[in-house]
Design a protein around this motif. Structure first.
Motif, PDB file in Angstrom:
ATOM      1  N   ASN A  70     -10.422 -27.175 -16.337  1.00 42.62           N
ATOM      2  CA  ASN A  70      -9.626 -27.905 -17.325  1.00 42.62           C
ATOM      3  C   ASN A  70     -10.439 -29.071 -17.877  1.00 42.62           C
ATOM      4  O   ASN A  70     -10.168 -30.240 -17.602  1.00 42.62           O
TER       5      ASN A  70
ATOM      6  N   VAL B 285       0.067 -15.088 -25.090  1.00 38.83           N
ATOM      7  CA  VAL B 285      -0.843 -15.851 -24.245  1.00 38.83           C
ATOM      8  C   VAL B 285      -0.025 -16.810 -23.396  1.00 38.83           C
ATOM      9  O   VAL B 285       0.791 -17.571 -23.911  1.00 38.83           O
TER      10      VAL B 285
ATOM     11  N   THR C 270      -9.484 -17.840 -15.374  1.00 42.91           N
ATOM     12  CA  THR C 270      -9.334 -19.178 -14.813  1.00 42.91           C
ATOM     13  C   THR C 270     -10.548 -19.969 -15.258  1.00 42.91           C
ATOM     14  O   THR C 270     -11.689 -19.556 -15.024  1.00 42.91           O
TER      15      THR C 270
ATOM     16  N   VAL D 109      -0.365 -19.864 -20.459  1.00 45.16           N
ATOM     17  CA  VAL D 109      -1.308 -20.808 -19.877  1.00 45.16           C
ATOM     18  C   VAL D 109      -0.585 -21.642 -18.827  1.00 45.16           C
ATOM     19  O   VAL D 109       0.421 -22.286 -19.118  1.00 45.16           O
TER      20      VAL D 109
ATOM     21  N   LEU E  75      -7.248 -24.185 -15.689  1.00 44.93           N
ATOM     22  CA  LEU E  75      -6.270 -23.536 -16.545  1.00 44.93           C
ATOM     23  C   LEU E  75      -6.294 -22.055 -16.198  1.00 44.93           C
ATOM     24  O   LEU E  75      -7.361 -21.438 -16.148  1.00 44.93           O
ATOM     25  N   ASP E  76      -5.133 -21.477 -15.944  1.00 45.80           N
ATOM     26  CA  ASP E  76      -5.006 -20.045 -15.725  1.00 45.80           C
ATOM     27  C   ASP E  76      -4.442 -19.462 -17.014  1.00 45.80           C
ATOM     28  O   ASP E  76      -3.369 -19.871 -17.473  1.00 45.80           O
ATOM     29  N   ILE E  77      -5.165 -18.513 -17.590  1.00 44.84           N
ATOM     30  CA  ILE E  77      -4.803 -17.960 -18.888  1.00 44.84           C
ATOM     31  C   ILE E  77      -4.588 -16.458 -18.739  1.00 44.84           C
ATOM     32  O   ILE E  77      -5.473 -15.749 -18.248  1.00 44.84           O
TER      33      ILE E  77
ATOM     34  N   VAL F 185     -12.487 -25.559 -22.576  1.00 44.02           N
ATOM     35  CA  VAL F 185     -11.412 -25.132 -23.481  1.00 44.02           C
ATOM     36  C   VAL F 185     -11.991 -24.778 -24.839  1.00 44.02           C
ATOM     37  O   VAL F 185     -11.661 -23.745 -25.422  1.00 44.02           O
TER      38      VAL F 185
END
Length: 44
Positions: free
Chosen positions: A36, A12, A33, A14, A21-23, A41
Motif C-alpha cells: 500500500n 474490482v 496483493t 479492493v 492492498l488485496d485486489i 498503486v
C-alpha cells in the motif's frame, strides 16, 4: 463489416489495509496483493 466489440464488465474489489492492498477481479478470478504505497498503486 461492424467492428463493435461486446465487452464483459469487470468488477474490482479492493481490501485496503495499512501495509497491503488485496485486489480481486471478477469474473476472471485474478487476485493481487501489492504494498500500500503510492508507487505500487500507480504501477498497478
Amino acid at each position: 463489416m461492424n467492428n463493435t466489440e461486446i465487452q464483459t464488465p469487470v468488477n474490482v474489489g479492493v481490501d485496503v489495509g495499512k501495509a497491503n492492498l488485496d485486489i480481486a477481479l471478477h469474473p476472471s478470478g485474478q487476485f493481487y496483493t501489492i504494498p500500500n504505497t503510492e508507487a505500487h498503486v500507480r504501477r498497478f
